[in-house]
Design an enzyme around this catalytic site. Structure first.
Site, PDB file in Angstrom:
ATOM      1  N   ARG A 148      42.763  43.228  50.914  1.00 28.68           N
ATOM      2  CA  ARG A 148      43.636  42.173  51.451  1.00 28.68           C
ATOM      3  C   ARG A 148      45.023  42.207  50.806  1.00 28.68           C
ATOM      4  O   ARG A 148      46.002  41.777  51.424  1.00 28.68           O
ATOM      5  CB  ARG A 148      42.967  40.810  51.302  1.00 28.68           C
TER       6      ARG A 148
ATOM      7  N   ARG B 288      33.856  40.724  37.876  1.00 29.21           N
ATOM      8  CA  ARG B 288      33.547  39.641  38.819  1.00 29.21           C
ATOM      9  C   ARG B 288      32.332  38.845  38.339  1.00 29.21           C
ATOM     10  O   ARG B 288      31.342  39.412  37.848  1.00 29.21           O
ATOM     11  CB  ARG B 288      33.303  40.186  40.225  1.00 29.21           C
TER      12      ARG B 288
ATOM     13  N   SER C   4      31.971  30.940  43.479  1.00 29.51           N
ATOM     14  CA  SER C   4      31.749  31.707  44.700  1.00 29.51           C
ATOM     15  C   SER C   4      30.647  31.075  45.530  1.00 29.51           C
ATOM     16  O   SER C   4      29.585  30.720  45.006  1.00 29.51           O
ATOM     17  CB  SER C   4      31.366  33.155  44.373  1.00 29.51           C
TER      18      SER C   4
ATOM     19  N   GLU D 154      39.962  33.405  51.969  1.00 29.66           N
ATOM     20  CA  GLU D 154      40.173  34.829  52.237  1.00 29.66           C
ATOM     21  C   GLU D 154      41.404  35.075  53.103  1.00 29.66           C
ATOM     22  O   GLU D 154      41.908  36.195  53.181  1.00 29.66           O
ATOM     23  CB  GLU D 154      38.942  35.445  52.895  1.00 29.66           C
TER      24      GLU D 154
ATOM     25  N   HIS E  29      38.017  37.340  42.710  1.00 31.48           N
ATOM     26  CA  HIS E  29      37.718  38.235  43.832  1.00 31.48           C
ATOM     27  C   HIS E  29      37.927  39.695  43.412  1.00 31.48           C
ATOM     28  O   HIS E  29      37.872  40.028  42.227  1.00 31.48           O
ATOM     29  CB  HIS E  29      38.560  37.847  45.042  1.00 31.48           C
TER      30      HIS E  29
END
Length: 450
Positions: free
Chosen positions: A407, A129, A176, A332, A359
């Site tokens: 998620r 990341r 981000s 998201e 992510h």
């Protein structure tokens, strides 16, 4: 038993739902309040705090840096935070960021107020990341970053300057919004304040920066935001050099975590209500009622039983495609919406979410792979995702990967409502933000049977 057999069997819908669900506190707000409490001068009691892997990692980071975090034995969602007495954070420790973006982007900023070096590590996935824009910003303020791996990524050691005063930093935050939020939180304690200027492509998830701005203002910090020019200025109030939250803060429910439950009503039909829905919120999930309405759901956010605010979604099992849709403000939500759009009556092209490649996993690649795995049709776009429905009858059982991404796991659960025989590997990764997701999901479906 094979690995595929060990995967969680996603239950199909038993019929039209009729459920009420209470989701735990917002991860984004919980971690911002934890940081702001640690930056203050007095003890703060946070109530309704999410207790999950991400928030436990933040509590661990603050403890390593010298703050005291006392968890109520009778109510683990009640946490008292006491800042370091000296105002300086403790150096010499090692902060484990896990896979938590807020920890890896906020805690290094706090270490700038330390009395020596701090090491930062994380999960193997976390090492992919991006961190460079934040660390470049901290370097502009005098930090020295010593990398133990690839430059711009975990792991690294941060050496703070002696007496960080503030000033201006110029960074590219197109990867981000957390880079800007982390710097703004730091700026609340700098004597000269801080100007953060973004230079680059569009900043994703602006609502998350607005959330940080709102929380800073709640703590008595002056913030000027010029989103058009990509510039934020933060300054402690005169005579009040520390941010100071109220002595007690109630954390809102996590509205993005409510998304799979509300979306379930659209796949299965019937209604699902999420209780405790705030009248207004800075969370990106607050956009969910409008988006689901665009997709054909009946949505009502009014007072519920006992005066509790509730958001209720009623669906018929039919989902409308969105055509070209800008989701940059709430990326998201993309995994939940992608699962719903697999069952839609027309195509959708979600735009403004290219940053999801950085992510917990590359979510655009993961969503494309898993939709195609069940017989759907999806492809990546430069800045998003295209989904062309094929009809429920054309889809088939499959074992879906979660990629260690909470998620993606809930995405699989939603697909399983409408596709018989779906299994999800590592459903336990939902503990990142919902420790009892499987139990909550089963309870929602049990209500449908009743």
């Amino acid at each position: 038993m094979s690995a595929d057999q060990q995967a969680w069997q996603a239950p199909t819908a038993p019929g039209a739902l009729n459920a009420r669900v209470k989701v735990p506190g917002s991860k984004s707000l919980s971690n911002r309040y934890l940081v702001l409490a640690a930056l203050g001068q007095r003890q703060v009691c946070l109530e309704g705090l999410l207790r999950s892997r991400d928030t436990d990692l933040m509590i661990g980071a603050l403890t390593t840096l010298g703050a005291l975090c006392h968890v109520d034995g009778d109510d683990p969602s009640r946490v008292e935070v006491t800042p370091p007495a000296s105002g300086l954070f403790t150096a010499g420790g090692c902060v484990d960021c896990g896979l938590a973006g807020t920890v890896m982007r906020f805690a290094p900023a706090l270490a700038m107020l330390g009395d020596g070096p701090t090491r930062f590590i994380g999960d193997r996935q976390a090492e992919a990341r991006p961190m460079r824009p934040l660390l470049d910003g901290l370097a502009q303020l005098g930090a020295v970053i010593e990398y133990q791996g690839e430059e711009g990524h975990l792991p690294f050691t941060l050496y703070p300057p002696q007496g960080c005063k503030g000033g201006r930093v110029d960074i590219d935050s197109s990867g981000s919004s957390q880079f800007i939020s982390g710097l703004l939180l730091l700026g609340s304690r700098l004597p000269q304040g801080l100007i953060v200027h973004h230079e680059g492509g569009p900043v994703p998830s602006l609502p998350h920066i607005r959330m940080t701005v709102s929380d800073l203002r709640q703590a008595g910090i002056r913030v000027e935001a010029d989103e058009k020019d990509g510039c934020w200025r933060v300054q402690a109030a005169e005579g009040r050099p520390y941010p100071q939250l109220p002595e007690r803060v109630q954390v809102e429910p996590d509205l993005s975590n409510a998304a799979p439950f509300l979306g379930a009503a659209m796949v299965a039909g019937g209604s699902v209500s999420v209780v405790g829905w705030p009248a207004s919120s800075t969370q990106p999930g607050a956009l969910l009622p409008g988006i689901l309405s665009d997709m054909g759901a009946q949505v009502d956010c009014t007072d519920g039983v006992g005066g509790n605010k509730a958001c209720t979604v009623c669906g018929s099992g039919k989902v409308s495609g969105l055509g070209d849709y800008d989701l940059s403000a709430a990326g998201e939500l993309a995994p939940t919406l992608a699962a719903l759009l697999v069952f839609a009556d027309g195509p959708t092209r979600l735009h403004g979410i290219g940053h999801l490649r950085g992510h917990e996993t590359n979510r655009l690649a993961a969503l494309t792979a898993e939709i195609n795995r069940v017989g759907g049709r999806a492809r990546e776009l430069e800045d998003g995702l295209e989904i062309n429905p094929v009809g429920r009858d054309a889809m088939h059982p499959a074992v879906l990967e979660s990629y260690g991404d909470h998620r993606m796991a809930t995405f699989g659960a939603l697909l399983g409502l409408g596709i018989l025989g779906v299994r999800v590997r590592n459903i336990a990764t939902t503990a990142k933000t919902m420790p009892d997701f499987v139990g909550m999901w089963a309870g929602m479906l049990e209500d449908g049977r009743g």
